[in-house]
Design an enzyme around this catalytic site. Structure first.
Site, PDB file in Angstrom:
ATOM      1  N   SER A 293       0.964  -1.185   0.070  1.00 51.23           N
ATOM      2  CA  SER A 293       0.105   0.124  -0.069  1.00 51.23           C
ATOM      3  C   SER A 293       0.937   1.372  -0.063  1.00 51.23           C
ATOM      4  CB  SER A 293      -0.708   0.044   1.265  1.00 51.23           C
ATOM      5  OG  SER A 293      -2.053   0.986   1.102  1.00 51.23           O
ATOM      6  N   ASP A 304      10.082   5.543 -10.051  1.00 49.06           N
ATOM      7  CA  ASP A 304      10.080   6.052 -11.439  1.00 49.06           C
ATOM      8  C   ASP A 304      10.506   7.509 -11.687  1.00 49.06           C
ATOM      9  OD1 ASP A 304       8.531   3.957 -12.141  1.00 49.06           O
ATOM     10  OD2 ASP A 304       6.491   4.914 -12.077  1.00 49.06           O
ATOM     11  N   LYS A 318      -0.808  -4.276  -3.217  1.00 49.95           N
ATOM     12  CA  LYS A 318      -1.894  -3.435  -2.856  1.00 49.95           C
ATOM     13  C   LYS A 318      -2.094  -2.230  -3.393  1.00 49.95           C
ATOM     14  CE  LYS A 318      -4.871  -2.234   0.960  1.00 49.95           C
ATOM     15  NZ  LYS A 318      -5.187  -0.634   0.268  1.00 49.95           N
TER      16      LYS A 318
END
Length: 439
Positions: A293, A304, A318
């Site tokens: 999460s 990224d 998740k």
């Protein structure tokens, strides 16, 4: 409106259904819904009248609501007023209990992760364990809220939990309940030049504690800070805003995460502010299969944005956002409803797929037999009943022999993943790999 229907008192259900059916606009398929509500009212009336013993109407209604929500996905649920108050206390980082993050899988309580420094962690409870009984009484088939309620109690009281773990016979663990004061962030320096910042959960204090941790590693390295390890292993997640705040501390502006709901226009983007609190110091983020999460939001954002090297094993996967919706201002509890998926800055959905590390490093040695057991057991979000799919088609990698494992004579008390992370920082591997990725 629909929430009001479901939460209506039992005694008024039949009348309410009749009123809704009479006043409903003629929409395709709506008649079927009202017929189902009539069917529910009929079943409830029959149970009240003919069941072998008198039922608790409130508990029956809660169970019906929970059953509906559990059919949607593993993370949507109803909290009654007491559960809602308890949840609010927990997000503030101080509550009574065992210190364990759990989910429900086919009626069995499954451990997502024990929280650092709590009774569960000290007793050796592990991610992936199943809890089947409390004080000798089975909790299989109970709702997750009911099972958690039984685990909680007065601080200082003892509880015996029966644990089912793959590869071993079920065993009992005696735990003493405590007031859990979750220290969300801790910091230390290794070797005089590498800061280690451990983030164990994302509660309301995580962002502020991270700032204290950053000041600690800067002070204790005395200007010799070579790099920082951000340890997100076994972090079950928490508050979205805190994941954004943590990512913000390491990024110099730009996107952190986006969320997309049911409608195409339901898109929200969250950006970091200008200014990197670590001033470009190389970062390694440690993750494992119990990083979930909010922890995956941070790892995905720093990966990224080419700010950190991700080291460890694939995360839990998740990638959904739950919104807590108070009912009647909280007097009737609250609805925890999955309302969106989240996406990394590159547009990747983590749901069911997780974050794949740049450098795969296992915590312990693993062989083909252990891999087969893990595949049978299921180790990720995608293995949970009714888990949302990944709308971009991404899938979590199959369990496999990791590229980098501890040598056969490795001391089990030593943290191999942390050692490798510090090696990567000191040997310049992090800076080199980030340059290659940027190029």
């Amino acid at each position: 409106m629909r929430i009001a229907w479901i939460a209506a008192p039992v005694a008024g259900m039949a009348a309410l259904v009749g009123a809704l059916a009479w006043s409903a606009p003629e929409e395709p398929g709506r008649g079927d819904i009202y017929r189902q509500l009539e069917l529910f009212a009929d079943v409830l009336a029959r149970v009240e009248q003919d069941y072998v013993t008198e039922i608790n109407e409130e508990e029956a209604m809660e169970a019906a609501i929970q059953g509906m929500l559990a059919s949607l996905d593993p993370h949507s649920s109803y909290m009654n007023a007491a559960d809602y108050r308890e949840m609010q206390t927990q997000t503030r980082g101080e509550y009574g209990g065992l210190g364990i993050e759990v989910t429900s899988e086919e009626g069995v309580v499954r451990v997502v992760s024990p929280i650092d420094g709590t009774p569960a962690a000290r007793a050796g409870i592990q991610a992936g364990d199943y809890l089947t009984a409390i004080d000798g009484e089975s909790i299989v088939g109970l709702t997750l809220n009911d099972a958690v309620r039984r685990m909680r109690g007065e601080a200082g009281s003892s509880i015996v939990v029966t644990v089912a773990r793959e590869g071993t016979d079920p065993f009992d663990v005696t735990l003493q309940r405590e007031i859990i004061n979750v220290r969300a962030v801790t910091a230390r320096v290794e070797g005089g030049d590498v800061g280690v910042i451990r983030i164990s959960t994302f509660n309301e204090r995580t962002g502020d504690m991270l700032q204290d941790a950053i000041r600690t590693v800067r002070r204790d390295t005395g200007g010799r800070l070579r790099g920082v390890v951000v340890d997100l292993r076994n972090n079950p997640g928490g508050l979205l805003d805190q994941a954004i705040e943590v990512s913000d501390a390491f990024l110099d502006g730009g996107e952190v995460v986006s969320t997309r709901g049911r409608q195409p226009e339901d898109v929200q983007r969250y950006n970091a502010r200008r200014g990197d609190d670590m001033a470009g110091v190389p970062i390694v983020v440690l993750i494992n299969g119990a990083s979930a999460s909010a922890a995956e939001i941070v790892a995905g954002a720093l990966q990224d944005r080419n700010r950190a090297l991700i080291v460890g094993t694939d995360s839990f996967g998740k990638g959904s956002v739950q919104t807590v919706i108070p009912l009647q201002g909280g007097r009737d509890g609250a609805l925890r409803l999955t309302t969106a998926r989240y996406y990394t800055p590159a547009g990747r959905s983590i749901q069911g797929a997780g974050i794949t590390p740049d450098m795969e490093v296992a915590a312990r040695r693993i062989d083909a037999e252990q891999i087969a057991r893990l595949q049978r057991l299921g180790v990720s979000e995608a293995d949970l009943p009714n888990a949302l799919d990944n709308d971009s088609g991404a899938q979590r990698r199959a369990v496999h022999v990791p590229e980098d494992m501890p040598p056969e004579n490795w001391d089990a008390d030593e943290d191999y993943q942390l050692k490798r992370a510090m090696d990567f920082l000191r040997q310049g591997t992090v800076a080199e790999r980030l340059r290659q990725r940027a190029g």
